[in-house]
Scaffold this motif. Structure first.
Motif, PDB file in Angstrom:
ATOM      1  N   LEU A 153       0.888  -1.158   0.000  1.00  0.00           N
ATOM      2  CA  LEU A 153       0.000   0.000   0.000  1.00  0.00           C
ATOM      3  C   LEU A 153       0.923   1.205   0.000  1.00  0.00           C
ATOM      4  O   LEU A 153       1.692   1.408   0.959  1.00  0.00           O
ATOM      5  CB  LEU A 153      -0.910   0.024   1.224  1.00  0.00           C
ATOM      6  N   VAL A 154       0.901   1.971  -1.093  1.00  0.00           N
ATOM      7  CA  VAL A 154       1.854   3.075  -1.271  1.00  0.00           C
ATOM      8  C   VAL A 154       1.145   4.398  -0.994  1.00  0.00           C
ATOM      9  O   VAL A 154       0.002   4.608  -1.412  1.00  0.00           O
ATOM     10  CB  VAL A 154       2.440   3.059  -2.701  1.00  0.00           C
ATOM     11  N   ILE A 155       1.832   5.267  -0.268  1.00  0.00           N
ATOM     12  CA  ILE A 155       1.333   6.620   0.000  1.00  0.00           C
ATOM     13  C   ILE A 155       2.289   7.600  -0.669  1.00  0.00           C
ATOM     14  O   ILE A 155       3.487   7.613  -0.358  1.00  0.00           O
ATOM     15  CB  ILE A 155       1.244   6.890   1.518  1.00  0.00           C
ATOM     16  N   LEU A 156       1.753   8.383  -1.617  1.00  0.00           N
ATOM     17  CA  LEU A 156       2.557   9.400  -2.306  1.00  0.00           C
ATOM     18  C   LEU A 156       2.138  10.773  -1.814  1.00  0.00           C
ATOM     19  O   LEU A 156       0.957  10.997  -1.487  1.00  0.00           O
ATOM     20  CB  LEU A 156       2.309   9.351  -3.822  1.00  0.00           C
ATOM     21  N   ASP A 157       3.085  11.694  -1.783  1.00  0.00           N
ATOM     22  CA  ASP A 157       2.772  13.097  -1.541  1.00  0.00           C
ATOM     23  C   ASP A 157       2.335  13.677  -2.885  1.00  0.00           C
ATOM     24  O   ASP A 157       3.118  13.698  -3.836  1.00  0.00           O
ATOM     25  CB  ASP A 157       4.017  13.808  -0.990  1.00  0.00           C
ATOM     26  N   ALA A 158       1.102  14.155  -2.967  1.00  0.00           N
ATOM     27  CA  ALA A 158       0.573  14.615  -4.262  1.00  0.00           C
ATOM     28  C   ALA A 158       1.357  15.791  -4.816  1.00  0.00           C
ATOM     29  O   ALA A 158       1.369  16.023  -6.022  1.00  0.00           O
ATOM     30  CB  ALA A 158      -0.903  14.970  -4.124  1.00  0.00           C
ATOM     31  N   ARG A 159       2.023  16.545  -3.947  1.00  0.00           N
ATOM     32  CA  ARG A 159       2.755  17.724  -4.421  1.00  0.00           C
ATOM     33  C   ARG A 159       4.140  17.374  -4.936  1.00  0.00           C
ATOM     34  O   ARG A 159       4.711  18.115  -5.729  1.00  0.00           O
ATOM     35  CB  ARG A 159       2.861  18.758  -3.300  1.00  0.00           C
ATOM     36  N   THR A 160       4.717  16.289  -4.436  1.00  0.00           N
ATOM     37  CA  THR A 160       6.004  15.830  -4.973  1.00  0.00           C
ATOM     38  C   THR A 160       5.759  14.484  -5.633  1.00  0.00           C
ATOM     39  O   THR A 160       6.375  13.471  -5.309  1.00  0.00           O
ATOM     40  CB  THR A 160       7.066  15.717  -3.857  1.00  0.00           C
ATOM     41  N   PHE A 161       4.840  14.537  -6.585  1.00  0.00           N
ATOM     42  CA  PHE A 161       4.238  13.337  -7.171  1.00  0.00           C
ATOM     43  C   PHE A 161       5.261  12.385  -7.778  1.00  0.00           C
ATOM     44  O   PHE A 161       5.135  11.172  -7.665  1.00  0.00           O
ATOM     45  CB  PHE A 161       3.234  13.801  -8.238  1.00  0.00           C
ATOM     46  N   GLU A 162       6.262  12.949  -8.442  1.00  0.00           N
ATOM     47  CA  GLU A 162       7.229  12.086  -9.131  1.00  0.00           C
ATOM     48  C   GLU A 162       8.331  11.592  -8.203  1.00  0.00           C
ATOM     49  O   GLU A 162       9.153  10.766  -8.590  1.00  0.00           O
ATOM     50  CB  GLU A 162       7.823  12.823 -10.342  1.00  0.00           C
ATOM     51  N   GLY A 163       8.360  12.102  -6.980  1.00  0.00           N
ATOM     52  CA  GLY A 163       9.420  11.736  -6.040  1.00  0.00           C
ATOM     53  C   GLY A 163       9.165  10.401  -5.360  1.00  0.00           C
ATOM     54  O   GLY A 163       8.189   9.699  -5.632  1.00  0.00           O
ATOM     55  N   ALA A 164      10.078  10.040  -4.463  1.00  0.00           N
ATOM     56  CA  ALA A 164       9.966   8.763  -3.741  1.00  0.00           C
ATOM     57  C   ALA A 164       8.688   8.775  -2.905  1.00  0.00           C
ATOM     58  O   ALA A 164       8.253   9.821  -2.422  1.00  0.00           O
ATOM     59  CB  ALA A 164      11.181   8.583  -2.841  1.00  0.00           C
ATOM     60  N   PRO A 165       8.075   7.607  -2.722  1.00  0.00           N
ATOM     61  CA  PRO A 165       6.862   7.549  -1.900  1.00  0.00           C
ATOM     62  C   PRO A 165       7.108   8.045  -0.475  1.00  0.00           C
ATOM     63  O   PRO A 165       8.217   7.908   0.063  1.00  0.00           O
ATOM     64  CB  PRO A 165       6.500   6.066  -1.898  1.00  0.00           C
ATOM     65  N   GLN A 166       6.078   8.596   0.101  1.00  0.00           N
ATOM     66  CA  GLN A 166       6.106   8.981   1.512  1.00  0.00           C
ATOM     67  C   GLN A 166       6.216   7.719   2.398  1.00  0.00           C
ATOM     68  O   GLN A 166       6.946   7.702   3.376  1.00  0.00           O
ATOM     69  CB  GLN A 166       4.812   9.737   1.828  1.00  0.00           C
TER      70      GLN A 166
END
Ligand SMILES: [Fe+2]
Length: 454
Positions: free
Chosen positions: A419-432
């Motif tokens: 289950l991956v959580i991404l920061d929507a503002r640093t979308f292309e970066g490493a997952p949160q």
């Protein structure tokens, strides 16, 4: 717990939705204290729930991906920790009987498989299905509590894609029924969970209407040429819907408090839409509708979706002239669009979609900036397949992309799922954060974050 002894694997070698990543799970698991990479945002307390088909004993010659017994998957998150993962079959009569359990209480309509969507609803999580089935309510640990007719107010079934208007708290739904080919129903459901308005809308051929949309003025009805096929039903296909060249494609603008005779029908070229992104009124009196459009659907394959191309489009509707102008926003194949649902029915900026390379699977997510006309890509790698991602605002006053994106990512090589959580503002970066579980969760349909006490 496991199903009755049915050797799914040997019987289904050739079926794309019963093999590979889609191989149904055979057990109900409870896994506690899941390993986490990165940092789960401290403010998240609740459950991520996701629904999909997980057939117990399918007939591979007639099985369609959309018709399998439902399974809910859930992860409990609290105080920065992933407390548990559970998967549970939805206790339809067939499933309960196979598991040797008592019948699930609650009123049914037409059939009782539920496999498509799950969302928070009042104090419960509600599981959703279309084509005439009624929803189920889940307990805290994903047990199927009961089928519901919304305190006797829901005549017939509901839909897999009702939408809550964040400005009123009311739920809007467009419902079709596999046994009723000449009409569909528009429903308005109060925040307390009772149908307060039902409008029966005449149609032809029994169209499959998977999703709807709304603006402040209108509910939007997608009457497109995938319709009930008696031939397919008689032949024993458990999903009897087919492309129908004889069905006129149109969309309807129904004033939200109007009646069937008030609906404004606008013709469109033949195409099919599973999912809308959002819609809103324009100052000039028009309507903007964003959606994922397939050039056709269910025209050859009998086991799953089969469009030749699909892309993200903006439909600009003129209710006076009854015209629809189709504008391509991104012709790349993509599906499972989500947005910040605090903006539903209003002008908005961002959409999040899943890139498609296989008919309904890819390796990337897109963040679409619909104001700037730009796209960002989060690439997970060649063997990693994201499912639908839902957007969660970071807090109540958060700006439109200030928050998290959450969804499953299947690692085909490792045979695991995160289950991956991404920061929507640093979308292309490493997952949160990534929460790991040691098995493949088969690709399914829709999921949502259900906050506590929701
Ligand atoms: Fe859907």
């Amino acid at each position: 717990m496991s199903p009755t002894a049915t050797d799914i694997g040997s019987a289904t070698a050739a079926h794309p939705y019963l093999t590979g990543l889609h191989t149904p799970m055979r057990e109900e698991l409870t896994i506690e204290d899941l390993p986490v990479s990165g940092t789960i945002p401290a403010g998240l307390t609740g459950r991520y729930l996701r629904m999909g088909p997980n057939p117990m004993a399918p007939n591979p010659e007639k099985y369609h991906w959309f018709a399998g017994d439902g399974m809910i998957h859930g992860i409990r998150i609290e105080a920065g920790k992933a407390l548990w993962y559970r998967n549970r079959w939805i206790r339809s009569d067939r499933v309960a009987s196979a598991l040797g359990e008592d019948r699930t209480p609650g009123p049914r309509h037409l059939f009782d498989t539920v496999n498509t969507n799950v969302m928070g609803f009042g104090d419960h999580a509600i599981g959703l299905i279309e084509a005439g089935g009624r929803p189920v309510l889940f307990g805290e640990t994903l047990e199927t509590r009961t089928y519901t007719d919304l305190d006797g107010t829901l005549r017939g079934g509901l839909t897999a894609h009702p939408h809550v208007d964040p400005l009123t708290g009311e739920m809007i739904a467009v419902c079709y029924d596999a046994a009723t080919w000449r009409s569909i129903r528009y429903l308005v459901i109060t925040p307390e969970g009772r149908v307060r308005r039902e409008v029966r809308i005449p149609v032809r051929h029994g169209p499959m209407i998977h999703d709807c949309a709304f603006t402040q003025r209108f509910a939007i009805v997608l009457d497109l040429p995938v319709t009930f096929s008696l031939t397919a039903a008689i032949a024993g296909y458990n999903f009897p819907y087919r492309w129908n060249e004889g069905h006129k494609a149109r969309i309807g603008l129904l004033p939200r408090e109007g009646d069937a005779e008030d609906i404004i029908w606008c013709p469109v070229d033949p195409c099919y839409v599973f999912h809308t992104v959002n819609a809103f009124d324009t100052p000039e009196g028009g309507v903007v509708l964003d959606l994922v459009v397939h050039d056709r659907m269910f025209w050859k394959r009998t086991c799953g979706p089969d469009s030749r191309q699909c892309g993200l489009e903006r439909w600009i509707v003129n209710p006076i002239a009854r015209t629809v102008r189709r504008v391509s926003l991104d012709a790349t194949a993509q599906e499972f669009p989500r947005t910040d649902e605090r903006r539903l029915g209003q002008p908005y900026r961002y959409a999040y979609t899943m890139a498609l390379t296989d008919p309904f699977l890819g390796t990337a997510l897109f963040k679409q900036d619909l104001v700037e006309g730009t796209r960002q890509t989060h690439e997970f790698g060649p063997d990693r397949h994201p499912c639908e991602f839902v957007f969660l605002p970071a807090h109540e006053q958060a700006e439109e992309d200030e928050g998290w994106l959450m969804g499953f990512v299947i690692d085909a090589a490792a045979a695991t799922t995160d289950l991956v959580i991404l920061d929507a503002r640093t979308f292309e970066g490493a997952p949160q954060a990534s929460i790991h579980f040691p098995h493949i969760v088969p690709p399914g349909f829709h999921g949502n974050w259900v906050r506590d006490a929701q």
